[in-house]
Design a protein around this motif. Structure first.
Motif, PDB file in Angstrom:
ATOM      1  N   ASP A  54      44.702  48.786  44.438  1.00 19.82           N
ATOM      2  CA  ASP A  54      45.841  47.988  44.895  1.00 19.82           C
ATOM      3  C   ASP A  54      46.874  48.857  45.615  1.00 19.82           C
ATOM      4  O   ASP A  54      47.452  48.443  46.628  1.00 19.82           O
ATOM      5  N   SER A  96      35.555  44.472  43.997  1.00 15.94           N
ATOM      6  CA  SER A  96      36.858  44.944  43.519  1.00 15.94           C
ATOM      7  C   SER A  96      37.930  44.760  44.583  1.00 15.94           C
ATOM      8  O   SER A  96      39.087  44.445  44.264  1.00 15.94           O
ATOM      9  N   GLN A  99      38.844  41.070  44.531  1.00 17.18           N
ATOM     10  CA  GLN A  99      39.691  40.740  43.392  1.00 17.18           C
ATOM     11  C   GLN A  99      41.096  41.315  43.549  1.00 17.18           C
ATOM     12  O   GLN A  99      42.070  40.730  43.050  1.00 17.18           O
ATOM     13  N   ALA A 100      41.212  42.438  44.234  1.00 17.16           N
ATOM     14  CA  ALA A 100      42.546  42.970  44.524  1.00 17.16           C
ATOM     15  C   ALA A 100      43.314  42.030  45.444  1.00 17.16           C
ATOM     16  O   ALA A 100      44.530  41.841  45.290  1.00 17.16           O
ATOM     17  N   ARG A 103      44.525  39.091  43.333  1.00 16.04           N
ATOM     18  CA  ARG A 103      45.741  39.410  42.575  1.00 16.04           C
ATOM     19  C   ARG A 103      46.974  39.398  43.467  1.00 16.04           C
ATOM     20  O   ARG A 103      48.088  39.138  43.002  1.00 16.04           O
ATOM     21  N   ARG A 104      46.776  39.639  44.735  1.00 16.42           N
ATOM     22  CA  ARG A 104      47.902  39.702  45.662  1.00 16.42           C
ATOM     23  C   ARG A 104      48.299  38.324  46.169  1.00 16.42           C
ATOM     24  O   ARG A 104      49.498  38.004  46.250  1.00 16.42           O
ATOM     25  N   GLY A 106      46.535  35.210  45.211  1.00 17.95           N
ATOM     26  CA  GLY A 106      46.044  34.086  44.432  1.00 17.95           C
ATOM     27  C   GLY A 106      44.586  33.807  44.751  1.00 17.95           C
ATOM     28  O   GLY A 106      44.173  33.857  45.915  1.00 17.95           O
ATOM     29  N   GLN A 107      43.806  33.504  43.734  1.00 19.42           N
ATOM     30  CA  GLN A 107      42.370  33.328  43.922  1.00 19.42           C
ATOM     31  C   GLN A 107      42.045  32.154  44.836  1.00 19.42           C
ATOM     32  O   GLN A 107      41.069  32.188  45.584  1.00 19.42           O
ATOM     33  N   LYS A 285      33.649  37.799  34.295  1.00 24.32           N
ATOM     34  CA  LYS A 285      34.465  37.136  35.308  1.00 24.32           C
ATOM     35  C   LYS A 285      33.602  36.731  36.496  1.00 24.32           C
ATOM     36  O   LYS A 285      32.757  37.494  36.956  1.00 24.32           O
TER      37      LYS A 285
END
Length: 364
Positions: A54, A96, A99-100, A103-104, A106-107, A285
């Motif tokens: 991140d 990864s 997914q970063a 997190r930034r 929203g999925q 996940k």
């Protein structure tokens, strides 16, 4: 007529003042020459235990993202290369990254596609990112797994129209690489005006690949340093620098005894370089990347290695098993909501008719 030379010439040779000195340059056997090993202090300066993915992306992605004013294309583009030999975790590393982004932003605002050895599949399935949503996603990640072999499969030519509307032939590899580099234009055609797009290419080798892939990379992630002395190893060392290269090589050697050491990843970007750990995404996940295109399984490879005289027997046996499977395993026909209602109504009418015909006369 040539004039005869005189025996007594006036030219007298004088001793030269130039003295030949012995050279201090001595040849060294290159096979015995050893590279300079960086000191422990130098290795410690490029090894980051608290650095995460991140933080690296923070230095590459503007915050906030550019906003489109009118009809201009304000999509921010990043080109990432993941280099490493097979089974070093390049696919999990790209997950990864996805997914970063989740997190930034929203999925629900991040969409990711993955294709294995099939570059055209990414662009042929790109419309799936926009059909189900009223507005385009905020971040898009396209991952080309095993880009090295994907480019080798693009042989032949395609017919395209030039700016004048005339048809001309173009190599397939150039045609699809143009779409790869002009991804902002491809997304703009589909209604995306702003946001972020990250193109991730996983490479096993640099040799023979398109030079623009590594020349235009915003971020290089290395999972293996390559065989010493080869073209790929020399390129990786020049891109990472000798200190980071040696630090990554030490972790790569440690990973031979401990698989947990595979999490170490070397990186180089305009913001800096070093070695850091990228933990494996949780198994429980659900992954964000969707697989598209053709999937090459180990069964297909096994069929290709069968001897010619046994291949026909194998194909007949597989056809027979497929037919038997169709006969024994037949899925139930799918009934819709109105079909179920019709069956229930018919059953109710049958019960009422039987009651009227046989039970009602007995009650009178």
């Amino acid at each position: 007529m040539a004039t005869p030379e005189s025996e007594n010439t006036d030219i007298i040779p004088t001793p030269s003042s130039i003295v030949r000195a012995p050279s201090e340059i001595t040849t060294v056997n290159s096979g015995l020459a050893k590279t300079v090993i960086p000191s422990k202090d130098s290795l410690a300066k490029v090894t980051y235990y608290k650095l995460d993915l991140d933080t690296i992306l923070d230095g590459l992605i503007p915050d906030p993202l550019p906003v489109s004013i009118g009809k201009d294309n304000a999509i921010h583009h990043l080109n990432i290369i993941i280099f490493g030999k097979p089974n070093t975790g390049k696919t999990t590393l790209s997950e990864s990254i996805a997914q970063a982004l989740a997190r930034r932003y929203g999925q629900e605002n991040v969409k990711a596609l993955r294709s294995t050895r099939d570059l055209p599949a990414l662009f042929e399935n790109m419309d799936k990112l926009f059909k189900r949503f009223r507005k385009p996603p905020k971040a898009v990640l396209l991952f080309a797994d095993d880009m090295t072999k994907a480019l080798k499969k693009l042989s032949g030519t395609v017919v395209v129209k030039d700016s004048n509307g005339q048809l001309q032939k173009m190599r397939k590899i150039d045609y699809w690489l143009d779409k790869w580099y002009d991804i902002r234009g491809e997304l703009f055609k589909r209604g995306m005006r702003q946001g972020l797009v990250i193109m991730v290419a996983a490479l096993h080798r640099f040799y023979g690949g398109d030079i623009d892939l590594r020349a235009d990379a915003d971020l290089l992630l290395v999972r293996s340093t390559g065989t010493p002395g080869t073209f790929d190893a020399n390129k990786v060392e020049r891109m990472l620098g000798p200190v980071v290269y040696y630090a990554m090589r030490q972790h790569e050697v440690d990973a031979l005894r401990d698989r947990k050491e595979l999490a170490w990843t070397a990186y180089v970007a305009k913001t800096g370089s070093g070695v850091f750990r990228v933990p494996r995404p949780p198994v429980t996940k659900k992954w964000l990347m969707r697989n598209v295109g053709s999937s090459e399984s180990s069964e297909e490879t096994a069929v290709e290695l069968v001897e010619p005289n046994k291949k026909s027997e194998l194909s007949e046996a597989s056809k027979k098993s497929a037919v038997e499977g169709e006969l024994t395993i037949q899925p139930r026909p799918h009934r819709g909501r109105w079909g179920r209602r019709f069956i229930i109504a018919t059953a109710v009418l049958v019960i009422l008719y039987l009651a009227w015909e046989y039970i009602w006369p007995l009650l009178r």
